[in-house]
Structure formats: C-alpha cells, structure tokens
Design an enzyme around this catalytic site. Structure first.
Site, PDB file in Angstrom:
ATOM      1  N   ASN A 176       0.860  -1.183   0.000  1.00 27.47           N
ATOM      2  CA  ASN A 176       0.000   0.000   0.000  1.00 27.47           C
ATOM      3  C   ASN A 176       0.897   1.233   0.000  1.00 27.47           C
ATOM      4  OD1 ASN A 176      -1.827   2.034   0.472  1.00 27.47           O
ATOM      5  ND2 ASN A 176      -2.402   1.354   2.531  1.00 27.47           N
TER       6      ASN A 176
ATOM      7  N   LYS B   7       0.053   4.240  -0.287  1.00 31.84           N
ATOM      8  CA  LYS B   7      -0.632   5.407   0.294  1.00 31.84           C
ATOM      9  C   LYS B   7      -0.440   6.626  -0.623  1.00 31.84           C
ATOM     10  CE  LYS B   7      -0.234   3.226   4.760  1.00 31.84           C
ATOM     11  NZ  LYS B   7      -0.185   3.343   6.214  1.00 31.84           N
TER      12      LYS B   7
ATOM     13  N   HIS C 191      -9.493   1.043   4.694  1.00 27.88           N
ATOM     14  CA  HIS C 191      -8.227   1.268   5.391  1.00 27.88           C
ATOM     15  C   HIS C 191      -8.471   2.207   6.573  1.00 27.88           C
ATOM     16  CE1 HIS C 191      -4.205   2.578   6.358  1.00 27.88           C
ATOM     17  NE2 HIS C 191      -3.798   1.460   5.796  1.00 27.88           N
TER      18      HIS C 191
ATOM     19  N   GLU D 104      -6.948   4.623   7.720  1.00 24.11           N
ATOM     20  CA  GLU D 104      -6.781   6.062   7.440  1.00 24.11           C
ATOM     21  C   GLU D 104      -8.043   6.627   6.800  1.00 24.11           C
ATOM     22  OE1 GLU D 104      -3.063   5.609   5.371  1.00 24.11           O
ATOM     23  OE2 GLU D 104      -2.124   5.064   7.277  1.00 24.11           O
TER      24      GLU D 104
ATOM     25  N   GLU E  58      -5.475  -5.095  10.348  1.00 23.24           N
ATOM     26  CA  GLU E  58      -4.451  -4.075  10.569  1.00 23.24           C
ATOM     27  C   GLU E  58      -4.749  -3.312  11.856  1.00 23.24           C
ATOM     28  OE1 GLU E  58      -2.422  -2.862   6.685  1.00 23.24           O
ATOM     29  OE2 GLU E  58      -4.246  -1.674   6.823  1.00 23.24           O
TER      30      GLU E  58
ATOM     31  N   GLY F 289       2.296   2.180  10.742  1.00 20.06           N
ATOM     32  CA  GLY F 289       3.227   3.298  10.625  1.00 20.06           C
ATOM     33  C   GLY F 289       3.936   3.659  11.917  1.00 20.06           C
TER      34      GLY F 289
ATOM     35  N   SER G 263       3.356  -2.206  10.319  1.00 21.90           N
ATOM     36  CA  SER G 263       4.796  -2.248  10.581  1.00 21.90           C
ATOM     37  C   SER G 263       5.455  -3.570  10.179  1.00 21.90           C
ATOM     38  CB  SER G 263       5.089  -1.913  12.051  1.00 21.90           C
ATOM     39  OG  SER G 263       4.680  -0.593  12.340  1.00 21.90           O
TER      40      SER G 263
HETATM   41  P1  PGA Z   1       2.792   0.244   7.623  1.00 22.03           P
HETATM   42  O1  PGA Z   1       1.306   0.450   7.032  1.00 22.03           O
HETATM   43  O2  PGA Z   1       3.323  -1.028   7.039  1.00 22.03           O
HETATM   44  O3  PGA Z   1       3.547   1.452   7.187  1.00 22.03           O
HETATM   45  O4  PGA Z   1       2.636   0.153   9.116  1.00 22.03           O
HETATM   46  C1  PGA Z   1       0.461  -0.630   6.800  1.00 22.03           C
HETATM   47  C2  PGA Z   1      -0.835  -0.157   6.183  1.00 22.03           C
HETATM   48  O5  PGA Z   1      -1.314   0.927   6.558  1.00 22.03           O
HETATM   49  O6  PGA Z   1      -1.403  -0.837   5.313  1.00 22.03           O
END
Ligand code: PGA
Length: 252
Positions: free
Chosen positions: A10, A12, A95, A97, A169, A175, A215
């Site tokens: 992803n 983003k 997601h 976010e 997730e 993140g 992560s």
């Molecule tokens: P990350 O994000 O691997 O940077 O923690 C995962 C995601 O949001 O899909």
C-alpha cells in the site's frame, strides 16, 4: 486446498513520477511464484494508469479506495467501473486512514465493498482496532463488527467471499514501528476466522485469506508468515523500499 498467500503493498499517498518508475523497475525484476503467492501493489490513484501499463503481469495493481457511486456528477470520485476500465483487478476498502481521516463508517466501507464486487473488482477489506479498543479488550468485537457490516450486505451470496481478502491491521501498529507480536496476530486471525466460520460459513472461513498489516518489514515477515492463520501481508512503509522484495520472498 491451501490458501494462496497475498502480499500487498500500500503506497498510500507517497511518490512522484520518478519514484514510481523506479519502484516499477524494481518490481519488474522480482521473480514471483504466482502459484503460491499473489503480489498486489496499490499506488496513489494518479499513478494507477502508468503502473498498470508498465508493471508486468506477475504483480497485480489495486486502487486504494473506490467510490460509493457509479460514474457521473461526483467530483473527485473514481468509480469501480473506471478502475475496471483501466484493467485493474483489485481495490482496497476500509483502510483505517480512510475510516479515521475521511469519516468512512462501517456502512460506507461495506457499501463500497459490495459495489466494487458487483462491478467485478476483487477487494481487500481492512479491519482493525485502535490501541484504546485493544486495551479495553474490544479487539474481536471491533473487527467482527467491521466485517459483519460487509457480511450483512453480501447476505447469502457466499461465492463473493472468494473474491475478498481481509486485512487485519491494528491501528496502533500502522506506521508506528510497533508490530503485533506473533501471538497477537495469530490470535486475532484465528478468532476472526472462527467468527466467519460460525456467522457466515465454515467453508468460507477455511478459504478466506486473512492478511496482517502494521509495521511489517523484512525482519519480522518470516516469523509472521509462518503463523497458521496469517495468509500474507498488507505492507505500507516497507513496500516503498527494496525490502519489499524480501517480504515477497518470505512468502515463497
Ligand atoms: P505500515 O502500514 O506497514 O507502514 O505500518 C500498513 C498499512 O497501513 O497498510
């Protein structure tokens, strides 16, 4: 039948034309055993077309979001029909976010998921609890509530589940560099699968790919991929780096 691994990247809202071109070049050099793993990358919408055109077919392209509506007078939205028209196979929905920053409720996520499936897209549906919810012992309640909204809309159309991947997730792991422990990941995946077995259908549960996100990196991926109920990853930050190749390798 063994569940085929899914490794998603992803991206983003990251990247430039130049960085996207070099990521595509890197990915075109990767050997993917497509019998055992599906690799899917989700570039920002503005680069979908160029990635779809330049990436070899061993890796699939996904949108990160899809409109609740069809094409028409919906400024700024991208309809499932348009993603299909581009030749895409996948979209993400839900997601964290999008849920936290853009007000996407369980219902909106479920409606987007259903609409995308109806238009022929396969969907990676993201679910996950916040840190407060985990501390309050609400993890399973939250993720099953999020998935139940989707299940309610799919109703008896069980065949549609074969075109869904669920990404677990935990929001506190996204993140942050704080990855779920193997126990935390396995527990959540196992409990979610058991919930699907009892509330949807045992065969659906057996075949449903549940991937972990939050992560994930090249260091922790071998241990996580070995877990019985972890069927792959949705990778954010590390999918923009060469270590994404190592994460793919950990699944094949
Ligand atoms: P990350 O994000 O691997 O940077 O923690 C995962 C995601 O949001 O899909």
């Amino acid at each position: 039948m063994a569940r085929k691994y899914v490794i998603g990247g992803n991206w983003k809202s990251n990247g430039t034309q130049a960085s996207v071109a070099s990521l595509v070049e890197m990915l075109n050099g990767v050997t993917v055993d497509t019998d055992s793993v599906e690799v899917i990358v989700a570039p920002p919408t503005i680069y979908l077309s160029t990635v779809q055109a330049s990436l070899k077919q061993h890796i699939r392209v996904s949108a990160q979001n899809v409109s609740l509506t069809g094409p028409g007078a919906y400024t700024g939205e991208i309809a499932a029909e348009q993603l299909k028209d581009l030749g895409l196979q996948w979209t993400l929905t839900g997601h964290s976010e999008r849920r936290a920053l853009y007000g996407e409720t369980d219902t909106i996520v479920a409606q987007k998921t259903k609409r995308a499936l109806d238009q022929g897209l396969d969907v990676i549906v993201c679910v996950g609890e916040t840190l407060d919810e985990r501390k309050a012992d609400q993890t399973l309640n939250v993720i099953t509530r999020q998935l139940k909204a989707v299940a309610d809309l799919l109703a008896d159309d069980l065949g549609l589940w074969s075109r869904i991947v669920v990404a677990y997730e935990p929001v506190w792991a996204i993140g942050t560099g704080v990855v779920a422990t193997p126990e935390q990941a396995q527990d959540a995946h196992k409990n979610l699968r058991a919930w699907v077995a009892s509330h949807i259908n045992p065969d659906v549960a057996l075949n449903l790919r549940i991937i972990y996100g939050g992560s994930v990196n090249a260091k922790n991926s071998p241990e996580l991929i070995a877990l019985h109920d972890v069927d792959g990853f949705l990778v954010g930050g590390a999918s923009l780096k060469p270590e994404f190749v190592d994460i793919i390798q950990s699944a094949q």
